[in-house]
Motif scaffolding. Structure first.
Motif, PDB file in Angstrom:
ATOM      1  N   ARG A 285      11.138  33.219   3.569  1.00 43.13           N
ATOM      2  CA  ARG A 285       9.585  33.512   3.156  1.00 43.13           C
ATOM      3  C   ARG A 285       8.770  32.179   3.893  1.00 43.13           C
ATOM      4  O   ARG A 285       7.964  32.322   3.954  1.00 43.13           O
ATOM      5  N   GLU A 286       9.472  31.134   4.928  1.00 44.11           N
ATOM      6  CA  GLU A 286       8.702  29.924   5.324  1.00 44.11           C
ATOM      7  C   GLU A 286       8.240  30.580   7.081  1.00 44.11           C
ATOM      8  O   GLU A 286       8.178  29.529   7.259  1.00 44.11           O
ATOM      9  N   ARG A 287       9.114  31.507   7.594  1.00 46.44           N
ATOM     10  CA  ARG A 287       8.911  31.636   9.035  1.00 46.44           C
ATOM     11  C   ARG A 287       8.972  33.670   8.775  1.00 46.44           C
ATOM     12  O   ARG A 287       9.950  33.979   9.800  1.00 46.44           O
ATOM     13  N   LYS A 288       8.308  33.963   8.648  1.00 50.21           N
ATOM     14  CA  LYS A 288       7.405  35.118   8.406  1.00 50.21           C
ATOM     15  C   LYS A 288       7.713  35.886   9.923  1.00 50.21           C
ATOM     16  O   LYS A 288       7.546  37.443  10.159  1.00 50.21           O
ATOM     17  N   GLU A 289       7.371  35.548  10.574  1.00 49.26           N
ATOM     18  CA  GLU A 289       6.900  36.010  11.816  1.00 49.26           C
ATOM     19  C   GLU A 289       8.506  36.161  12.470  1.00 49.26           C
ATOM     20  O   GLU A 289       8.658  36.971  13.486  1.00 49.26           O
ATOM     21  N   ASP A 290       9.173  35.914  11.954  1.00 52.01           N
ATOM     22  CA  ASP A 290      10.549  36.229  12.872  1.00 52.01           C
ATOM     23  C   ASP A 290      11.132  37.574  12.284  1.00 52.01           C
ATOM     24  O   ASP A 290      11.763  38.067  12.545  1.00 52.01           O
ATOM     25  N   ILE A 291      11.164  38.266  10.482  1.00 56.05           N
ATOM     26  CA  ILE A 291      10.804  39.482  10.791  1.00 56.05           C
ATOM     27  C   ILE A 291      11.142  40.706  11.080  1.00 56.05           C
ATOM     28  O   ILE A 291      12.349  40.984  11.511  1.00 56.05           O
ATOM     29  N   MET A 292       9.067  40.485  11.664  1.00 57.68           N
ATOM     30  CA  MET A 292       9.579  41.716  12.500  1.00 57.68           C
ATOM     31  C   MET A 292      10.218  41.640  13.652  1.00 57.68           C
ATOM     32  O   MET A 292      10.986  43.292  14.665  1.00 57.68           O
ATOM     33  N   PRO A 293      10.597  40.620  14.806  1.00 58.05           N
ATOM     34  CA  PRO A 293      11.282  40.793  15.455  1.00 58.05           C
ATOM     35  C   PRO A 293      13.192  40.641  15.586  1.00 58.05           C
ATOM     36  O   PRO A 293      13.428  41.436  15.489  1.00 58.05           O
ATOM     37  N   PHE A 294      13.468  40.314  14.235  1.00 58.17           N
ATOM     38  CA  PHE A 294      14.495  40.614  13.879  1.00 58.17           C
ATOM     39  C   PHE A 294      14.756  42.098  13.496  1.00 58.17           C
ATOM     40  O   PHE A 294      15.675  42.913  14.185  1.00 58.17           O
ATOM     41  N   VAL A 295      13.477  42.229  12.671  1.00 56.23           N
ATOM     42  CA  VAL A 295      14.048  44.300  12.843  1.00 56.23           C
ATOM     43  C   VAL A 295      14.198  44.930  14.099  1.00 56.23           C
ATOM     44  O   VAL A 295      14.518  45.700  14.070  1.00 56.23           O
ATOM     45  N   ASN A 296      13.180  44.596  14.728  1.00 53.82           N
ATOM     46  CA  ASN A 296      12.963  45.457  15.844  1.00 53.82           C
ATOM     47  C   ASN A 296      14.651  44.837  16.913  1.00 53.82           C
ATOM     48  O   ASN A 296      14.753  46.357  16.791  1.00 53.82           O
ATOM     49  N   ASP A 297      14.886  43.783  17.238  1.00 50.26           N
ATOM     50  CA  ASP A 297      16.660  43.996  17.329  1.00 50.26           C
ATOM     51  C   ASP A 297      17.270  44.884  17.031  1.00 50.26           C
ATOM     52  O   ASP A 297      18.301  45.084  16.948  1.00 50.26           O
ATOM     53  N   TYR A 298      17.529  45.087  15.564  1.00 46.93           N
ATOM     54  CA  TYR A 298      18.059  45.613  15.233  1.00 46.93           C
ATOM     55  C   TYR A 298      17.826  46.995  15.494  1.00 46.93           C
ATOM     56  O   TYR A 298      19.193  47.721  15.847  1.00 46.93           O
ATOM     57  N   PHE A 299      17.327  47.653  15.356  1.00 44.11           N
ATOM     58  CA  PHE A 299      16.866  49.208  15.680  1.00 44.11           C
ATOM     59  C   PHE A 299      17.119  49.249  17.126  1.00 44.11           C
ATOM     60  O   PHE A 299      18.132  50.658  17.192  1.00 44.11           O
ATOM     61  N   LEU A 300      17.061  48.520  17.873  1.00 45.18           N
ATOM     62  CA  LEU A 300      17.335  48.494  18.834  1.00 45.18           C
ATOM     63  C   LEU A 300      18.834  48.155  19.360  1.00 45.18           C
ATOM     64  O   LEU A 300      19.352  49.634  20.260  1.00 45.18           O
ATOM     65  N   ARG A 301      19.769  47.890  18.468  1.00 47.59           N
ATOM     66  CA  ARG A 301      20.789  47.689  18.504  1.00 47.59           C
ATOM     67  C   ARG A 301      21.106  48.853  18.114  1.00 47.59           C
ATOM     68  O   ARG A 301      22.303  49.560  18.515  1.00 47.59           O
ATOM     69  N   TYR A 302      20.398  49.473  16.809  1.00 50.64           N
ATOM     70  CA  TYR A 302      20.985  50.898  16.043  1.00 50.64           C
ATOM     71  C   TYR A 302      20.863  52.088  17.425  1.00 50.64           C
ATOM     72  O   TYR A 302      21.832  53.236  17.713  1.00 50.64           O
ATOM     73  N   ARG A 303      19.966  51.835  18.250  1.00 48.54           N
ATOM     74  CA  ARG A 303      20.110  53.182  18.986  1.00 48.54           C
ATOM     75  C   ARG A 303      21.033  52.973  20.287  1.00 48.54           C
ATOM     76  O   ARG A 303      21.749  54.376  20.275  1.00 48.54           O
ATOM     77  N   GLN A 304      21.717  52.153  20.611  1.00 50.27           N
ATOM     78  CA  GLN A 304      22.188  51.723  21.282  1.00 50.27           C
ATOM     79  C   GLN A 304      23.820  52.383  21.239  1.00 50.27           C
ATOM     80  O   GLN A 304      24.615  52.677  22.628  1.00 50.27           O
ATOM     81  N   ASN A 305      23.735  51.845  20.311  1.00 55.50           N
ATOM     82  CA  ASN A 305      25.190  51.812  19.140  1.00 55.50           C
ATOM     83  C   ASN A 305      25.440  53.832  19.133  1.00 55.50           C
ATOM     84  O   ASN A 305      26.004  53.960  19.209  1.00 55.50           O
ATOM     85  N   PHE A 306      24.239  54.333  18.595  1.00 55.11           N
ATOM     86  CA  PHE A 306      24.307  55.300  17.889  1.00 55.11           C
ATOM     87  C   PHE A 306      23.364  56.326  18.487  1.00 55.11           C
ATOM     88  O   PHE A 306      23.538  57.193  17.863  1.00 55.11           O
ATOM     89  N   GLY A 307      23.217  56.709  19.587  1.00 59.79           N
ATOM     90  CA  GLY A 307      22.039  57.536  19.917  1.00 59.79           C
ATOM     91  C   GLY A 307      20.964  57.932  18.827  1.00 59.79           C
ATOM     92  O   GLY A 307      20.077  59.374  19.681  1.00 59.79           O
TER      93      GLY A 307
END
Length: 440
Positions: A285-307
């Protein structure tokens, strides 16, 4: 089927099972130890045969839960056990130990061990699932606060002196610790996490075993304040004895060290040992600017791993995630994304109706404000919202208790009176919810 054939069937089932099976006879001698149990214990067939041969002469299986069940005739179920096997691997199992009763006569005892080591490890170190070293490059950090944390951690890696990491549960202290390990100017050969919320005797035994080895090791004591004061002092003693070796020592705590010392939860000498460099890892909550980059990285890995074709979040969901306070920090966000991803089929964007029901209860005020609509507490609009009934009821109860506490500013007596329950009953529920949150 005749007896010989039945025995062959039973033997086949036992050996092929992914549940560890071990049994002793009425005299305490080991009579069954299947392949899975040998794997869990890290022993070979030859070692088991030698052990059995000794038992035939004068040896009995060590005093254990199996022996306890044999003598008492009472079952022990769902017993959680963490240990380091003969190969030095950390193993966690859930065990059922049962007496073998024939017409009131105890013929022996059998133990069934279900291996949950992977699930347990992922619970405390979720990013390990990606099969990559947790380097500082792996950590998604665009905020000034986290960039400062990583900068200080790199200095610690260069100096190789003890480091204390301070931060709430789920902030990623384990990631910083391993990032230090992978940035050491002279690489260490192994990174070992000592999870101190577990059995402290096992934690100390593991430290004693590895700290004497000749190879260089990075030790990370995760949440050392969970250990008793005597265990903490024992660790100080071990660290000082072996301080001249080229090991690297990192520890983490979940709160202010001065308060923990004052409350008798943290050894002053242990804190001083690690306080050469102290790094505070900020809450999400002190660094909310990190939330969306983390979410985007998560879904990038998800696309790569599961098509998958999922691209990210809808604007509405993004705004909700950015407005939420994240009491469980980064770990809570990742667990939420895991649950969302499990529902993804052909969707390109994650919409509000794809959020788990329990999370929608938490953010309903945010959702109502953004949409200027009245939201319902118990949201079950699609099949995806359905959950096991006992889990659903528990989540409803937790939400109701939390809201009641908020109305009375955390006053337990007034909240209990309003809910028509005893103060002790409310405190029990609060303790259970806190333990569940800590596990997240």
């Amino acid at each position: 089927m005749e007896l010989k054939g039945l025995l062959q069937v039973y033997e086949f089932i036992t050996e092929m099972s992914d549940i560890g099976v071990r049994a002793i006879d009425a005299h305490g001698m080991l009579v069954v130890c299947n392949e899975k149990m040998k794997e869990l214990e890290g022993v070979t067939n030859q070692e088991v045969e030698k052990r059995t041969a000794r038992e035939i002469i004068d040896f009995r299986v060590e005093e254990s839960l199996l022996q306890q069940v044999l003598h008492s005739g009472q079952s022990i179920r769902n017993h959680k056990k963490t240990f380091w096997n003969q190969k030095g691997q950390e193993i966690t199992t859930i065990n059922n130990i049962l007496p073998i009763d024939k017409d009131g006569r105890i013929l022996g005892a059998v133990e069934f061990a279900r291996d949950i080591s992977t699930q347990e490890f992922m619970m405390y170190q979720p990013l390990r699932r990606y099969g990559q070293p947790l380097t500082f490059e792996t950590i998604t950090a665009v905020s000034a606060e986290m960039k400062n944390v990583i900068s200080t951690a790199k200095v610690a890696a260069t100096s190789r002196i003890p480091v204390m990491l301070i931060g709430e549960s789920g902030t990623g202290k384990d990631m910083i610790a391993e990032g230090i390990h992978h940035t050491l100017s002279i690489p260490n050969e192994q990174f070992i996490t000592l999870i101190c919320r577990r059995d402290e005797e096992t934690v100390i035994a593991q430290l004693e075993k590895y700290i004497t080895e000749n190879k260089n090791i990075t030790f990370f004591g995760e949440r050392i304040e969970y250990l008793s004061m005597s265990a903490q002092e024992k660790i100080v003693e071990l660290l000082k004895i072996h301080e001249t070796k080229n090991h690297v020592f990192i520890a983490s705590i979940g709160g202010d060290p001065i308060e923990l010392i004052s409350n008798g939860k943290l050894s002053k000498s242990l804190y001083f040992f690690f306080s050469s460099i102290t790094i505070r890892v900020p809450s999400l909550r002190e660094r909310k600017e990190d939330i969306m980059p983390f979410v985007n990285d998560y879904f990038l890995r998800y696309r790569q791993n599961f098509g998958s074709i999922v691209k990210g979040l809808s604007d509405e969901v993004e705004e909700i995630l950015l407005s939420y306070d994240w009491p469980g920090n980064l770990k809570e966000l990742e667990v939420l994304l895991d649950e969302i991803a499990s529902l993804v089929t052909t969707e390109e964007f994650i919409t509000y109706d794809m959020l788990p029901a329990y999370f929608r209860w938490k953010v309903q005020d945010i959702h109502r404000q953004e949409n200027n609509t009245k939201s319902e507490l118990f949201i079950v609009q699609t099949v995806k919202d359905l959950r096991p009934l006992d889990q659903y009821i528990r989540e409803v109860e937790d939400y109701y208790v939390i809201k009641a506490l908020e109305f009375f500013s955390g006053n337990v007596s007034k909240t209990a009176q309003a809910l028509g329950m005893k103060r002790q009953s409310l405190q029990y529920r609060m303790k259970r919810m806190k333990e569940a949150a800590d596990k997240e």
